[in-house]
Scaffold this motif. Structure first.
Motif, PDB file in Angstrom:
ATOM      1  N   UNK A  67      40.222  48.439  42.021  1.00 59.48           N
ATOM      2  CA  UNK A  67      40.858  47.505  41.093  1.00 59.48           C
ATOM      3  C   UNK A  67      41.652  46.479  41.881  1.00 59.48           C
ATOM      4  N   UNK A  68      41.563  45.216  41.452  1.00 61.33           N
ATOM      5  CA  UNK A  68      42.366  44.133  42.018  1.00 61.33           C
ATOM      6  C   UNK A  68      42.993  43.370  40.858  1.00 61.33           C
ATOM      7  N   UNK A  69      44.101  42.722  41.145  1.00 58.97           N
ATOM      8  CA  UNK A  69      44.788  41.971  40.095  1.00 58.97           C
ATOM      9  C   UNK A  69      43.915  40.867  39.521  1.00 58.97           C
ATOM     10  N   UNK A  70      43.172  40.163  40.366  1.00 58.44           N
ATOM     11  CA  UNK A  70      42.414  39.013  39.871  1.00 58.44           C
ATOM     12  C   UNK A  70      41.102  39.378  39.188  1.00 58.44           C
ATOM     13  N   UNK A  71      40.621  40.601  39.398  1.00 59.77           N
ATOM     14  CA  UNK A  71      39.310  40.947  38.847  1.00 59.77           C
ATOM     15  C   UNK A  71      39.339  42.118  37.884  1.00 59.77           C
ATOM     16  N   UNK A  72      40.413  42.862  37.873  1.00 61.80           N
ATOM     17  CA  UNK A  72      40.413  44.116  37.147  1.00 61.80           C
ATOM     18  C   UNK A  72      39.597  45.143  37.918  1.00 61.80           C
ATOM     19  N   UNK A  73      39.132  46.161  37.225  1.00 57.58           N
ATOM     20  CA  UNK A  73      38.319  47.189  37.867  1.00 57.58           C
ATOM     21  C   UNK A  73      36.981  46.585  38.250  1.00 57.58           C
ATOM     22  N   UNK A  74      36.524  46.859  39.468  1.00 56.90           N
ATOM     23  CA  UNK A  74      35.297  46.230  39.970  1.00 56.90           C
ATOM     24  C   UNK A  74      34.470  47.212  40.786  1.00 56.90           C
ATOM     25  N   UNK A  75      33.208  46.896  40.903  1.00 56.12           N
ATOM     26  CA  UNK A  75      32.322  47.544  41.863  1.00 56.12           C
ATOM     27  C   UNK A  75      32.031  46.490  42.923  1.00 56.12           C
ATOM     28  N   UNK A  76      32.291  46.828  44.176  1.00 54.20           N
ATOM     29  CA  UNK A  76      32.004  45.908  45.280  1.00 54.20           C
ATOM     30  C   UNK A  76      30.777  46.383  46.037  1.00 54.20           C
ATOM     31  N   UNK A  77      29.779  45.534  46.083  1.00 53.80           N
ATOM     32  CA  UNK A  77      28.551  45.796  46.835  1.00 53.80           C
ATOM     33  C   UNK A  77      28.840  45.540  48.304  1.00 53.80           C
ATOM     34  N   UNK A  78      28.359  46.419  49.164  1.00 52.91           N
ATOM     35  CA  UNK A  78      28.635  46.320  50.589  1.00 52.91           C
ATOM     36  C   UNK A  78      27.383  46.703  51.378  1.00 52.91           C
ATOM     37  N   UNK A  96      20.083  46.342  42.413  1.00 57.98           N
ATOM     38  CA  UNK A  96      21.147  45.600  41.728  1.00 57.98           C
ATOM     39  C   UNK A  96      21.326  46.115  40.302  1.00 57.98           C
ATOM     40  N   UNK A  97      20.228  46.409  39.623  1.00 57.82           N
ATOM     41  CA  UNK A  97      20.311  46.951  38.263  1.00 57.82           C
ATOM     42  C   UNK A  97      20.989  48.321  38.264  1.00 57.82           C
ATOM     43  N   UNK A  98      20.667  49.160  39.258  1.00 50.34           N
ATOM     44  CA  UNK A  98      21.309  50.482  39.360  1.00 50.34           C
ATOM     45  C   UNK A  98      22.809  50.312  39.562  1.00 50.34           C
ATOM     46  N   UNK A  99      23.193  49.386  40.453  1.00 47.90           N
ATOM     47  CA  UNK A  99      24.608  49.152  40.730  1.00 47.90           C
ATOM     48  C   UNK A  99      25.334  48.630  39.488  1.00 47.90           C
ATOM     49  N   UNK A 100      24.671  47.763  38.727  1.00 46.95           N
ATOM     50  CA  UNK A 100      25.292  47.267  37.502  1.00 46.95           C
ATOM     51  C   UNK A 100      25.485  48.402  36.495  1.00 46.95           C
ATOM     52  N   UNK A 101      24.496  49.259  36.357  1.00 49.51           N
ATOM     53  CA  UNK A 101      24.632  50.396  35.443  1.00 49.51           C
ATOM     54  C   UNK A 101      25.773  51.309  35.902  1.00 49.51           C
ATOM     55  N   UNK A 102      25.910  51.516  37.203  1.00 50.01           N
ATOM     56  CA  UNK A 102      26.998  52.344  37.730  1.00 50.01           C
ATOM     57  C   UNK A 102      28.352  51.696  37.424  1.00 50.01           C
ATOM     58  N   UNK A 103      28.429  50.377  37.592  1.00 48.51           N
ATOM     59  CA  UNK A 103      29.671  49.654  37.282  1.00 48.51           C
ATOM     60  C   UNK A 103      30.026  49.813  35.806  1.00 48.51           C
ATOM     61  N   UNK A 104      29.051  49.664  34.934  1.00 47.76           N
ATOM     62  CA  UNK A 104      29.306  49.804  33.502  1.00 47.76           C
ATOM     63  C   UNK A 104      29.719  51.228  33.154  1.00 47.76           C
ATOM     64  N   UNK A 105      29.086  52.209  33.791  1.00 45.62           N
ATOM     65  CA  UNK A 105      29.426  53.614  33.545  1.00 45.62           C
ATOM     66  C   UNK A 105      30.880  53.897  33.918  1.00 45.62           C
ATOM     67  N   UNK A 106      31.394  53.174  34.912  1.00 43.45           N
ATOM     68  CA  UNK A 106      32.775  53.370  35.365  1.00 43.45           C
ATOM     69  C   UNK A 106      33.735  52.347  34.754  1.00 43.45           C
ATOM     70  N   UNK A 107      33.274  51.665  33.706  1.00 40.69           N
ATOM     71  CA  UNK A 107      34.107  50.706  32.972  1.00 40.69           C
ATOM     72  C   UNK A 107      34.647  49.574  33.836  1.00 40.69           C
ATOM     73  N   UNK A 108      33.824  49.115  34.778  1.00 37.78           N
ATOM     74  CA  UNK A 108      34.216  47.977  35.616  1.00 37.78           C
ATOM     75  C   UNK A 108      34.067  46.681  34.819  1.00 37.78           C
ATOM     76  N   UNK A 109      34.959  45.738  35.101  1.00 37.13           N
ATOM     77  CA  UNK A 109      34.879  44.423  34.474  1.00 37.13           C
ATOM     78  C   UNK A 109      34.029  43.455  35.293  1.00 37.13           C
ATOM     79  N   UNK A 110      33.900  43.711  36.593  1.00 37.61           N
ATOM     80  CA  UNK A 110      33.179  42.791  37.470  1.00 37.61           C
ATOM     81  C   UNK A 110      32.428  43.548  38.558  1.00 37.61           C
ATOM     82  N   UNK A 111      31.478  42.840  39.146  1.00 38.19           N
ATOM     83  CA  UNK A 111      30.809  43.263  40.377  1.00 38.19           C
ATOM     84  C   UNK A 111      31.043  42.130  41.363  1.00 38.19           C
TER      85      UNK A 111
END
Length: 142
Positions: A67-78, A96-111
């Motif tokens: 989580x960061x202040x400017x993005x909220x909860x996020x998944x960062x691809x590395x 990329x689709x798998x990573x997006x689904x993982x982000x959504x599963x963890x209630x991320x606001x951004x990737x």
């Protein structure tokens, strides 16, 4: 087209087995350095997912959830990479689709991700996937 399997790599040894793919993205990376960095990253929540052609990992991405202040909860691809021999087969899109689904599963606001400024092929891919440039990532070697 062959069927590919996506699975998370959960151990240091599984991640080390993918060293040749990491070298395609970062040719100067030495194996000892890769192992040392993974050893430091894993306790901080670093994870990795791979796409497999039978037993061969042909693409992978590391990622973090935070989580960061400017993005909220996020998944960062590395370190997102698809083997040169497997490009243009939609494997990057599948990852990329798998990573997006993982982000959504963890209630991320951004990737989010960083891409080398010289990697124009990656830039085209991320734009196609709906990413946009939000800011500069400044870097200072110490």
């Amino acid at each position: 087209m062959p069927a590919y399997t996506i699975k998370e790599l959960t151990t240091l040894s599984q991640m080390l087995e993918q060293y040749s793919l990491i070298r395609q993205l970062n040719p100067a990376m030495e194996l000892g350095t890769y192992e040392q960095l993974l050893t430091q990253m894993l306790p901080n929540g670093y994870r990795m997912v791979g796409i497999f052609d039978e037993d061969d990992c042909v693409g992978l991405s590391g990622f973090w959830i935070n989580t960061k202040l400017y993005s909220g909860k996020y998944l960062e691809i590395d370190n997102f990479v698809v083997d040169d021999r497997y490009r243009s087969q939609q494997l990057g899109k599948q990852l990329a689709d798998w990573l997006q689904a993982e982000a959504l599963q963890h209630n991320c606001q951004t990737i989010m991700l960083d891409a080398y400024t010289s990697n124009h092929q990656a830039h085209r891919f991320y734009f196609r996937e709906g990413f946009h440039i939000k800011s500069y990532h400044f870097y200072k070697s110490l």
